[in-house]
Write a protein that holds these residues in place. Structure first.
Motif, PDB file in Angstrom:
ATOM      1  N   GLN A  57      57.440  -4.790  44.435  1.00 21.83           N
ATOM      2  CA  GLN A  57      56.323  -3.915  44.769  1.00 21.83           C
ATOM      3  C   GLN A  57      55.961  -4.005  46.253  1.00 21.83           C
ATOM      4  N   ALA A  58      56.083  -5.191  46.838  1.00 16.44           N
ATOM      5  CA  ALA A  58      55.725  -5.368  48.249  1.00 16.44           C
ATOM      6  C   ALA A  58      56.689  -4.636  49.179  1.00 16.44           C
ATOM      7  N   ILE A  59      57.905  -4.424  48.720  1.00 20.54           N
ATOM      8  CA  ILE A  59      58.887  -3.684  49.526  1.00 20.54           C
ATOM      9  C   ILE A  59      58.316  -2.322  49.910  1.00 20.54           C
ATOM     10  N   ALA A  60      57.604  -1.684  48.992  1.00 21.81           N
ATOM     11  CA  ALA A  60      57.060  -0.344  49.240  1.00 21.81           C
ATOM     12  C   ALA A  60      56.128  -0.335  50.441  1.00 21.81           C
ATOM     13  N   TRP A  61      55.125  -1.202  50.431  1.00 24.40           N
ATOM     14  CA  TRP A  61      54.161  -1.135  51.532  1.00 24.40           C
ATOM     15  C   TRP A  61      54.683  -1.772  52.812  1.00 24.40           C
ATOM     16  N   ILE A  62      55.512  -2.794  52.710  1.00 21.76           N
ATOM     17  CA  ILE A  62      56.057  -3.411  53.925  1.00 21.76           C
ATOM     18  C   ILE A  62      57.006  -2.447  54.626  1.00 21.76           C
ATOM     19  N   ASP A  63      57.894  -1.809  53.861  1.00 29.59           N
ATOM     20  CA  ASP A  63      58.817  -0.835  54.457  1.00 29.59           C
ATOM     21  C   ASP A  63      58.087   0.382  55.025  1.00 29.59           C
ATOM     22  N   ALA A  64      56.906   0.677  54.505  1.00 31.60           N
ATOM     23  CA  ALA A  64      56.112   1.798  55.023  1.00 31.60           C
ATOM     24  C   ALA A  64      55.298   1.399  56.253  1.00 31.60           C
ATOM     25  N   GLY A  65      55.365   0.127  56.624  1.00 37.25           N
ATOM     26  CA  GLY A  65      54.670  -0.333  57.823  1.00 37.25           C
ATOM     27  C   GLY A  65      53.265  -0.857  57.587  1.00 37.25           C
ATOM     28  N   TYR A  66      52.960  -1.220  56.348  1.00 38.16           N
ATOM     29  CA  TYR A  66      51.634  -1.731  55.998  1.00 38.16           C
ATOM     30  C   TYR A  66      51.727  -3.139  55.433  1.00 38.16           C
ATOM     31  N   GLU A  67      50.585  -3.810  55.455  1.00 41.34           N
ATOM     32  CA  GLU A  67      50.406  -5.083  54.771  1.00 41.34           C
ATOM     33  C   GLU A  67      49.127  -4.987  53.957  1.00 41.34           C
ATOM     34  N   THR A  68      49.055  -5.743  52.887  1.00 45.74           N
ATOM     35  CA  THR A  68      47.820  -5.776  52.106  1.00 45.74           C
ATOM     36  C   THR A  68      46.824  -6.706  52.794  1.00 45.74           C
ATOM     37  N   ASP A  69      45.550  -6.410  52.579  1.00 46.34           N
ATOM     38  CA  ASP A  69      44.476  -7.197  53.168  1.00 46.34           C
ATOM     39  C   ASP A  69      43.261  -7.092  52.245  1.00 46.34           C
ATOM     40  N   TYR A  70      42.238  -7.844  52.527  1.00 43.53           N
ATOM     41  CA  TYR A  70      40.992  -7.808  51.769  1.00 43.53           C
ATOM     42  C   TYR A  70      41.229  -8.114  50.295  1.00 43.53           C
ATOM     43  N   VAL A  71      41.846  -9.249  50.032  1.00 47.07           N
ATOM     44  CA  VAL A  71      42.187  -9.597  48.652  1.00 47.07           C
ATOM     45  C   VAL A  71      40.978  -9.817  47.762  1.00 47.07           C
ATOM     46  N   THR A  72      39.823 -10.119  48.333  1.00 48.05           N
ATOM     47  CA  THR A  72      38.647 -10.311  47.475  1.00 48.05           C
ATOM     48  C   THR A  72      38.296  -9.023  46.750  1.00 48.05           C
ATOM     49  N   ASP A  73      38.536  -7.902  47.379  1.00 45.54           N
ATOM     50  CA  ASP A  73      38.268  -6.608  46.755  1.00 45.54           C
ATOM     51  C   ASP A  73      39.130  -6.398  45.509  1.00 45.54           C
ATOM     52  N   ILE A  74      40.277  -7.018  45.480  1.00 45.16           N
ATOM     53  CA  ILE A  74      41.194  -6.865  44.354  1.00 45.16           C
ATOM     54  C   ILE A  74      40.534  -7.348  43.064  1.00 45.16           C
ATOM     55  N   TYR A  75      39.937  -8.523  43.104  1.00 42.88           N
ATOM     56  CA  TYR A  75      39.346  -9.084  41.890  1.00 42.88           C
ATOM     57  C   TYR A  75      38.068  -8.366  41.478  1.00 42.88           C
ATOM     58  N   GLU A  76      37.232  -8.051  42.443  1.00 38.57           N
ATOM     59  CA  GLU A  76      35.926  -7.498  42.125  1.00 38.57           C
ATOM     60  C   GLU A  76      35.970  -6.021  41.770  1.00 38.57           C
ATOM     61  N   ASN A  77      36.819  -5.266  42.446  1.00 41.05           N
ATOM     62  CA  ASN A  77      36.768  -3.813  42.306  1.00 41.05           C
ATOM     63  C   ASN A  77      38.093  -3.165  41.919  1.00 41.05           C
ATOM     64  N   GLU A  78      39.108  -3.974  41.703  1.00 41.68           N
ATOM     65  CA  GLU A  78      40.443  -3.444  41.400  1.00 41.68           C
ATOM     66  C   GLU A  78      40.858  -2.415  42.441  1.00 41.68           C
ATOM     67  N   LYS A  79      40.714  -2.824  43.698  1.00 42.76           N
ATOM     68  CA  LYS A  79      41.142  -2.022  44.829  1.00 42.76           C
ATOM     69  C   LYS A  79      41.967  -2.897  45.760  1.00 42.76           C
ATOM     70  N   VAL A  80      42.851  -2.269  46.474  1.00 41.21           N
ATOM     71  CA  VAL A  80      43.644  -2.983  47.469  1.00 41.21           C
ATOM     72  C   VAL A  80      43.587  -2.210  48.768  1.00 41.21           C
ATOM     73  N   THR A  81      43.526  -2.940  49.870  1.00 37.50           N
ATOM     74  CA  THR A  81      43.479  -2.314  51.186  1.00 37.50           C
ATOM     75  C   THR A  81      44.774  -2.596  51.902  1.00 37.50           C
ATOM     76  N   PHE A  82      45.367  -1.537  52.414  1.00 37.45           N
ATOM     77  CA  PHE A  82      46.599  -1.629  53.198  1.00 37.45           C
ATOM     78  C   PHE A  82      46.241  -1.410  54.666  1.00 37.45           C
ATOM     79  N   VAL A  83      46.764  -2.275  55.534  1.00 36.56           N
ATOM     80  CA  VAL A  83      46.504  -2.193  56.964  1.00 36.56           C
ATOM     81  C   VAL A  83      47.828  -1.986  57.679  1.00 36.56           C
ATOM     82  N   LYS A  84      47.847  -0.977  58.553  1.00 40.30           N
ATOM     83  CA  LYS A  84      49.081  -0.665  59.300  1.00 40.30           C
ATOM     84  C   LYS A  84      49.394  -1.838  60.228  1.00 40.30           C
ATOM     85  N   ARG A  85      50.668  -2.240  60.219  1.00 40.76           N
ATOM     86  CA  ARG A  85      51.112  -3.341  61.091  1.00 40.76           C
ATOM     87  C   ARG A  85      51.404  -2.839  62.477  1.00 40.76           C
TER      88      ARG A  85
END
Length: 85
Positions: A57-85
């Protein structure tokens, strides 16, 4: 199915974006990929959403030039934030 193919539409979505930061709900991502996320994306979110190129799954966002961030949001709101590298 080749590694990361399930998430190819997520990769394409991110590649088309010009935004430096994108926050998506898990449901948004399921709509983008046209499939449900595995239970582990919810139950083991921090590890599953890690920027680890050995995970298909990480291949998708890494190859697109993004990284995941703000992991606390994942648990509380079932959201993920992608930040352009």
């Amino acid at each position: 199915m080749a590694r990361g193919d399930k998430y190819i539409e997520l990769k394409r979505y991110l590649q088309r974006s010009t935004l430096p930061i994108i926050t998506l709900s898990f449901k948004d991502i399921e709509q983008i990929i046209g499939d449900t996320l595995p239970k582990s994306a919810y139950d083991h979110a921090e590890a599953w959403w890690a920027n680890d190129y050995t995970h298909s799954q990480a291949i998708a966002w890494i190859d697109a030039g993004y990284e995941t961030d703000y992991v606390t949001d994942i648990y509380e709101n079932e959201k993920v934030t992608f930040v352009k590298r």
